[in-house]
Design a protein around this motif. Structure first.
Motif, PDB file in Angstrom:
ATOM      1  N   UNK A   1      62.353 -22.289 120.094  1.00 35.89           N
ATOM      2  CA  UNK A   1      62.066 -22.931 121.378  1.00 35.89           C
ATOM      3  C   UNK A   1      60.956 -22.176 122.109  1.00 35.89           C
ATOM      4  N   UNK A   2      61.067 -20.829 122.133  1.00 37.38           N
ATOM      5  CA  UNK A   2      60.073 -20.019 122.851  1.00 37.38           C
ATOM      6  C   UNK A   2      58.676 -20.182 122.249  1.00 37.38           C
TER       7      UNK A   2
ATOM      8  N   UNK B   1      62.262 -10.807 117.681  1.00 31.29           N
ATOM      9  CA  UNK B   1      62.122 -10.933 119.134  1.00 31.29           C
ATOM     10  C   UNK B   1      61.102  -9.917 119.653  1.00 31.29           C
ATOM     11  N   UNK B   2      61.134  -8.703 119.106  1.00 33.59           N
ATOM     12  CA  UNK B   2      60.165  -7.665 119.510  1.00 33.59           C
ATOM     13  C   UNK B   2      58.744  -8.073 119.141  1.00 33.59           C
TER      14      UNK B   2
ATOM     15  N   UNK C   1      63.207 -18.190 111.678  1.00 30.76           N
ATOM     16  CA  UNK C   1      63.369 -17.513 112.979  1.00 30.76           C
ATOM     17  C   UNK C   1      64.795 -17.715 113.505  1.00 30.76           C
ATOM     18  N   UNK C   2      65.265 -16.822 114.379  1.00 29.46           N
ATOM     19  CA  UNK C   2      66.527 -17.098 115.093  1.00 29.46           C
ATOM     20  C   UNK C   2      66.339 -18.359 115.955  1.00 29.46           C
ATOM     21  N   UNK C   3      67.414 -19.142 116.130  1.00 33.84           N
ATOM     22  CA  UNK C   3      67.312 -20.460 116.796  1.00 33.84           C
ATOM     23  C   UNK C   3      66.596 -20.402 118.148  1.00 33.84           C
ATOM     24  N   UNK C   4      66.913 -19.403 118.981  1.00 33.99           N
ATOM     25  CA  UNK C   4      66.314 -19.318 120.315  1.00 33.99           C
ATOM     26  C   UNK C   4      64.811 -19.097 120.288  1.00 33.99           C
ATOM     27  N   UNK C   5      64.327 -18.457 119.222  1.00 35.00           N
ATOM     28  CA  UNK C   5      62.895 -18.146 119.146  1.00 35.00           C
ATOM     29  C   UNK C   5      62.056 -19.389 118.865  1.00 35.00           C
TER      30      UNK C   5
END
Length: 419
Positions: free
Chosen positions: A173-174, A112-113, A167-171
């Motif tokens: 999408x971003x 995320x960072x 990647x983590x699931x939320x990333x």
């Protein structure tokens, strides 16, 4: 030792301390670039403190905490073309060192960072745009840092190294939301993103749809061969598409994907039929959007009108030749079927839906309906519109009361009235 202490302070609890240590280190970078600590070995070589900047970048990317606030403070330095170039290089190096140790396991905070640092990067469009450098050197024009091609190569390498790891699931999408604007245009070979997009498609839901958007851009603008594209889009059509919060985006992109008039009739017919079948259980606000959407598909592909005008269609709906469970659009036998589902919707309890479905009884105009205003339609808006509607004449099924006893020809009515 001083630099070591400042790097430690970048992990301090107080944000003001973090910010001050970051700004101090960046001042050191600027000064060391002007007054190199090591002697220049040969004339014309670059005297940029890469090691010091790499230390700063590592400080911005902790493994166990969210550093987005500090990273946003650092963004002003990224306006310098040379700083941006060496930060891209340092991030690529950092990803290689950190992610190798995880054995394919995501590191949510770290990744995320990294995303917070690299997603706002504004790449120059032309070489003449690259004029803002923190370090001024006599031989600047000869160096790689001043070449747009070198910047693009470094940018591409950085994103590919970031996206090759899980990647983590939320990333997902971003990344997919900014892919077409902020990443693909600045890559030398955008088709290298095919592996990432294929993996993202396998996740399902909104992520699959956004991945198809990326693939569509590669097919449309970069001549990528991807034969299963429409089959994958077809497989995304399930009952949830009329209920999910990304419904507007789904239909906006589906409209874009099906905009070509060169698509075969069997394929478009399969989409029309599947959307119509799923519409039988859809809420009114979704139906008011999907019926004009289907009408637009008929306007683009007149060969599909056979679905509406089939005089010898089956009388019993259980004999519908269309195979809903078939994953391959060409095998679904949609063109042999009829659009009885839309005819059923002509008896819908909501008058607006019944009215919209009745349009198919008439010949369609050539001008397409603009569905952009209907994509975001919600049940609340629909209810609000009905409540505010002014009724002029209310149809009544009984005779209005006149006279004392209410009967029209009653003798009392001639002598008595109600006040």
């Amino acid at each position: 030792d001083c630099v070591g202490c400042l790097v430690e302070l970048m992990g301090h609890d107080a944000f003001q301390v973090k910010e001050l240590s970051l700004c101090t280190l960046m001042k050191f970078v600027e000064l060391e670039a002007q007054y190199p600590l090591i002697k220049v070995e040969w004339k014309g070589s670059l005297t940029f403190p890469r090691e010091l900047l790499k230390v700063v970048v590592d400080g911005l990317l902790p493994l166990n905490e969210d550093a987005s606030l500090l990273i946003s403070r650092f963004q002003e330095y990224m306006e310098y073309d040379d700083i941006r170039y060496f930060v891209i290089k340092a991030v690529t190096e950092s990803i290689g060192q950190v992610m190798q140790k995880t054995k394919e396991r995501p590191l949510p905070f770290y990744q995320q960072n990294v995303f917070s640092l690299i997603s706002p990067i504004n790449m120059p469009n032309k070489e003449c745009d690259m004029v803002k450098f923190m370090v001024k050197q006599d031989n600047w024009e000869e160096l790689k840092v001043s070449k747009l091609q070198a910047h693009k190569q470094a940018f591409e390498k950085m994103w590919l190294s970031f996206l090759k790891h899980k990647l983590p699931a939320g990333l997902y999408k971003k990344v997919l939301v900014i892919l077409h604007d902020s990443i693909l245009p600045y890559m030398n070979e955008p088709t290298l993103m095919i592996d990432f997009l294929t993996v993202a498609y396998g996740i399902g839901g909104a992520i699959s749809l956004l991945a198809l958007n990326g693939l569509f851009i590669l097919i449309h603008q970069h001549n990528l061969e991807y034969p299963d594209f429409y089959k994958k889009l077809y497989s995304l059509l399930d009952p949830s598409i009329y209920h999910v919060k990304y419904r507007a985006r789904f239909f906006h992109l589906a409209d874009l994907f099906l905009s070509s008039s060169h698509l075969p009739a069997y394929l478009v017919a399969a989409f029309i039929k599947r959307l119509s079948r799923l519409a039988l259980t859809a809420p009114p606000e979704a139906l008011l959007m999907v019926i004009p959407f289907i009408c637009n598909l008929f306007r683009r592909h007149p060969a599909c009108k056979v679905l509406v005008h089939r005089p010898n269609g089956p009388e019993d709906m259980s004999e519908d030749p269309y195979i809903m469970e078939e994953e391959e659009p060409s095998e679904s036998r949609a063109l042999e079927s009829s659009l009885w589902e839309i005819q059923s919707l002509q008896n819908h309890y909501h008058p607006d839906v019944a009215k919209a479905a009745a349009i198919l009884n008439q010949s369609l105009s050539e001008i397409e309906d603009d569905i952009s205003g209907l994509l975001e339609l919600s049940a609340y808006e629909l209810f609000d519109k009905e409540v505010k509607k002014k009724a002029v004449d209310v149809p009544l099924e009984f005779e209005q009361v006149r006279g004392l006893f209410g009967k029209k020809n009653d003798i009392f009515a001639e002598h008595f009235t109600l006040d």
